[in-house]
Write a protein that holds these residues in place. Structure first.
Motif, PDB file in Angstrom:
ATOM      1  N   ILE A  90       0.746  -1.310  -0.010  1.00 25.59           N
ATOM      2  CA  ILE A  90      -0.136   0.233  -0.019  1.00 25.59           C
ATOM      3  C   ILE A  90       0.866   1.361   0.018  1.00 25.59           C
ATOM      4  O   ILE A  90       1.667   1.457   0.760  1.00 25.59           O
ATOM      5  CB  ILE A  90      -1.080  -0.081   1.333  1.00 25.59           C
ATOM      6  CG1 ILE A  90      -1.710  -1.222   1.284  1.00 25.59           C
ATOM      7  CG2 ILE A  90      -1.834   1.398   1.298  1.00 25.59           C
ATOM      8  CD1 ILE A  90      -2.591  -1.393   2.475  1.00 25.59           C
ATOM      9  N   HIS A 111     -14.971   1.820  -2.734  1.00 28.96           N
ATOM     10  CA  HIS A 111     -14.991   1.088  -1.471  1.00 28.96           C
ATOM     11  C   HIS A 111     -14.369  -0.201  -1.771  1.00 28.96           C
ATOM     12  O   HIS A 111     -13.505  -0.643  -0.553  1.00 28.96           O
ATOM     13  CB  HIS A 111     -16.534   0.754  -1.146  1.00 28.96           C
ATOM     14  CG  HIS A 111     -16.801  -0.155  -0.058  1.00 28.96           C
ATOM     15  ND1 HIS A 111     -16.494  -1.163   0.361  1.00 28.96           N
ATOM     16  CD2 HIS A 111     -17.421   0.218   1.396  1.00 28.96           C
ATOM     17  CE1 HIS A 111     -16.761  -1.594   1.467  1.00 28.96           C
ATOM     18  NE2 HIS A 111     -17.165  -0.452   2.092  1.00 28.96           N
ATOM     19  N   GLY A 112     -14.256  -0.969  -2.641  1.00 23.04           N
ATOM     20  CA  GLY A 112     -13.519  -2.162  -2.869  1.00 23.04           C
ATOM     21  C   GLY A 112     -14.456  -3.148  -1.968  1.00 23.04           C
ATOM     22  O   GLY A 112     -15.567  -2.991  -1.500  1.00 23.04           O
ATOM     23  N   VAL A 115     -12.072  -2.606   2.014  1.00 21.09           N
ATOM     24  CA  VAL A 115     -11.332  -1.324   2.246  1.00 21.09           C
ATOM     25  C   VAL A 115     -10.072  -1.179   2.720  1.00 21.09           C
ATOM     26  O   VAL A 115      -9.740  -0.549   3.669  1.00 21.09           O
ATOM     27  CB  VAL A 115     -12.300  -0.411   3.249  1.00 21.09           C
ATOM     28  CG1 VAL A 115     -12.348   1.045   2.679  1.00 21.09           C
ATOM     29  CG2 VAL A 115     -13.885  -0.906   3.000  1.00 21.09           C
ATOM     30  N   GLY A 117      -7.191  -0.375   1.321  1.00 20.13           N
ATOM     31  CA  GLY A 117      -6.327   1.039   1.365  1.00 20.13           C
ATOM     32  C   GLY A 117      -6.706   1.818   2.374  1.00 20.13           C
ATOM     33  O   GLY A 117      -5.832   2.635   2.953  1.00 20.13           O
ATOM     34  N   SER A 192     -19.792  -1.836  -2.469  1.00 20.16           N
ATOM     35  CA  SER A 192     -18.896  -2.856  -2.552  1.00 20.16           C
ATOM     36  C   SER A 192     -19.329  -4.201  -3.396  1.00 20.16           C
ATOM     37  O   SER A 192     -18.611  -5.184  -3.929  1.00 20.16           O
ATOM     38  CB  SER A 192     -18.765  -3.621  -0.898  1.00 20.16           C
ATOM     39  OG  SER A 192     -19.849  -3.991  -0.706  1.00 20.16           O
ATOM     40  N   SER A 226      -8.279   5.575  -4.649  1.00 24.54           N
ATOM     41  CA  SER A 226      -7.445   4.072  -4.409  1.00 24.54           C
ATOM     42  C   SER A 226      -7.255   3.043  -5.473  1.00 24.54           C
ATOM     43  O   SER A 226      -8.240   2.279  -5.594  1.00 24.54           O
ATOM     44  CB  SER A 226      -7.772   3.354  -3.169  1.00 24.54           C
ATOM     45  OG  SER A 226      -7.074   2.747  -2.407  1.00 24.54           O
ATOM     46  N   GLU A 229      -7.725  -1.059  -5.385  1.00 25.76           N
ATOM     47  CA  GLU A 229      -8.710  -1.494  -4.367  1.00 25.76           C
ATOM     48  C   GLU A 229      -9.708  -2.509  -5.091  1.00 25.76           C
ATOM     49  O   GLU A 229      -9.914  -3.560  -4.172  1.00 25.76           O
ATOM     50  CB  GLU A 229      -9.513  -0.175  -3.914  1.00 25.76           C
ATOM     51  CG  GLU A 229     -10.259  -0.399  -2.659  1.00 25.76           C
ATOM     52  CD  GLU A 229      -9.401  -0.111  -1.319  1.00 25.76           C
ATOM     53  OE1 GLU A 229      -9.304  -1.192  -0.652  1.00 25.76           O
ATOM     54  OE2 GLU A 229      -8.186   0.497  -1.383  1.00 25.76           O
ATOM     55  N   ASN A 230     -10.015  -2.328  -6.200  1.00 22.09           N
ATOM     56  CA  ASN A 230     -11.203  -3.491  -6.696  1.00 22.09           C
ATOM     57  C   ASN A 230     -10.261  -4.537  -7.218  1.00 22.09           C
ATOM     58  O   ASN A 230     -11.171  -5.559  -7.737  1.00 22.09           O
ATOM     59  CB  ASN A 230     -11.885  -2.985  -7.638  1.00 22.09           C
ATOM     60  CG  ASN A 230     -12.873  -1.816  -7.235  1.00 22.09           C
ATOM     61  OD1 ASN A 230     -13.405  -2.027  -6.047  1.00 22.09           O
ATOM     62  ND2 ASN A 230     -13.492  -1.047  -7.872  1.00 22.09           N
ATOM     63  N   ILE A 281      -1.608  -1.175  -4.046  1.00 19.97           N
ATOM     64  CA  ILE A 281      -2.579  -0.135  -3.944  1.00 19.97           C
ATOM     65  C   ILE A 281      -1.949   1.068  -3.745  1.00 19.97           C
ATOM     66  O   ILE A 281      -1.070   1.256  -2.808  1.00 19.97           O
ATOM     67  CB  ILE A 281      -3.451  -0.501  -2.604  1.00 19.97           C
ATOM     68  CG1 ILE A 281      -4.207  -1.866  -2.722  1.00 19.97           C
ATOM     69  CG2 ILE A 281      -4.373   0.512  -2.600  1.00 19.97           C
ATOM     70  CD1 ILE A 281      -4.557  -2.371  -1.408  1.00 19.97           C
ATOM     71  N   THR A 283      -3.082   4.839  -3.150  1.00 21.37           N
ATOM     72  CA  THR A 283      -4.219   5.875  -2.710  1.00 21.37           C
ATOM     73  C   THR A 283      -3.712   7.325  -2.888  1.00 21.37           C
ATOM     74  O   THR A 283      -2.650   7.892  -2.231  1.00 21.37           O
ATOM     75  CB  THR A 283      -4.495   5.612  -0.926  1.00 21.37           C
ATOM     76  OG1 THR A 283      -4.758   4.132  -1.187  1.00 21.37           O
ATOM     77  CG2 THR A 283      -5.798   6.283  -0.713  1.00 21.37           C
TER      78      THR A 283
END
Length: 335
Positions: A90, A111-112, A115, A117, A192, A226, A229-230, A281, A283
């Protein structure tokens, strides 16, 4: 399905990283239930004095998650969080300075699934938030539901998590000399359900509560995106209108919690499990949008600032997407 096992000669540092992320996933998915189970066991064991003292504590401390929480820097500095950060890894990316004489609302996207990150950057001290943004204190807001779980509430408050209630956000932003940052995952749990690898769908068009609070408090708005994230989990296909999605949305409306059906890798093998993939990740914290305090904002003012925020978020994404592997033709989708 062929199972790909992890080699035996993995360096110790990587094993520690995997262990750190495993405890975090366990905490996210099961620790609250375990804490409730411990509380029930104490009731069944009739440990009345201990229970009475803790119930008294809950009564006296019930509003703390809405009053800035109770962070403990010792917990935020646990070495386990360094290994957690390095697992993905990260990275927190600064695009400009933030004046500590102001309060800020950072809108975190996307959101992923879990979350990761937001937690790594704002609930631990290992990605450099204090060094990048001196004089600012971050508060990550989560669903108030989690603070009703005995024992678990003490743990999550210790890393700087606070309630996502309106009262809680207003408290954080009420610091007169500035220096506080409310981090709000604006897409909420509903977003999410769209956290599929490659997805750029953000649930934000109807999310204007944080805009209204920013106007009332004069808190400057900062978009945060971020990247990656996904990409941490695969999710069972749940397109809009499918039976699974209808059930998930129904549960989300009833319980306030989304139930994404996700999977990724395991601890000792790479083929299946609930451990996230080792995907980076990044951010990226954008430029602040100055907001003038308005005690009674009109709907037009809210709409105008919301559009300004969407434009800044889109600009932030477009400016950095190529650097983090997003194809040139891809763009954010606001719903």
């Amino acid at each position: 399905m062929k199972v790909e096992f992890a080699p035996l000669n993995i360096p110790l540092a990587r094993r520690l990283q995997t262990t750190a992320v495993f405890q975090w996933v366990f905490s996210f998915l099961l620790l609250a239930q375990c804490c409730i189970g411990i509380f029930i066991c104490l009731v069944l064991a009739r440990v009345w004095l201990l229970l009475a003292l803790y119930v008294l504590w809950l009564y006296l401390d019930w509003e703390t998650p809405q009053a800035g929480g109770r962070r403990w820097e010792w917990v935020r500095n646990w070495p386990v969080w360094k290994y957690f950060k390095d697992y993905f890894p990260i990275r927190l990316v600064k695009t400009c300075d933030l004046d500590p004489q102001h309060n800020y609302i950072m809108g975190f996207h996307p959101h992923g699934v879990l979350v990761a990150g937001a937690f790594g950057n704002f609930c631990t001290n290992y990605t450099g938030f204090k060094e990048l943004f001196p004089g600012l204190t971050p508060y990550l807001h989560i669903l108030p539901f989690w603070f009703r779980c005995p024992f678990f509430r003490e743990y999550i408050m210790s890393v700087g998590l606070v309630s996502a209630s309106k009262k809680s956000v207003n408290h954080v932003l009420s610091k007169e000399d500035g220096g506080n940052v409310s981090i709000i995952v604006t897409g909420g749990a509903e977003e999410s359900l769209d956290a599929h690898p490659g997805s750029l769908t953000l649930n934000i068009l109807k999310r204007k509560g944080f805009i209204k609070v920013a106007l009332k408090r004069g808190a400057h708005l900062v978009p945060v995106f971020s990247f990656g994230e996904n990409e941490l989990f695969q999710q069972v296909s749940n397109p809009k209108g499918s039976l699974l999605r209808c059930v998930q949305e129904r549960l989300q409306r009833i319980m306030g919690l989304a139930m994404p059906l996700f999977h990724a890798r395991g601890i000792f093998q790479y083929s299946f499990g609930l451990m996230p993939y080792r995907m980076p990740i990044h951010t990226v914290v954008g430029r602040p949008i100055p907001v003038k305090e308005t005690s009674h904002p009109t709907q037009e003012e809210i709409e105008s600032l919301h559009q300004q925020y969407l434009g800044a978020l889109q600009e932030l994404f477009e400016e950095h997407k190529k650097r983090y592997g997003i194809p040139e033709h891809e763009s954010l989708i606001f719903i």
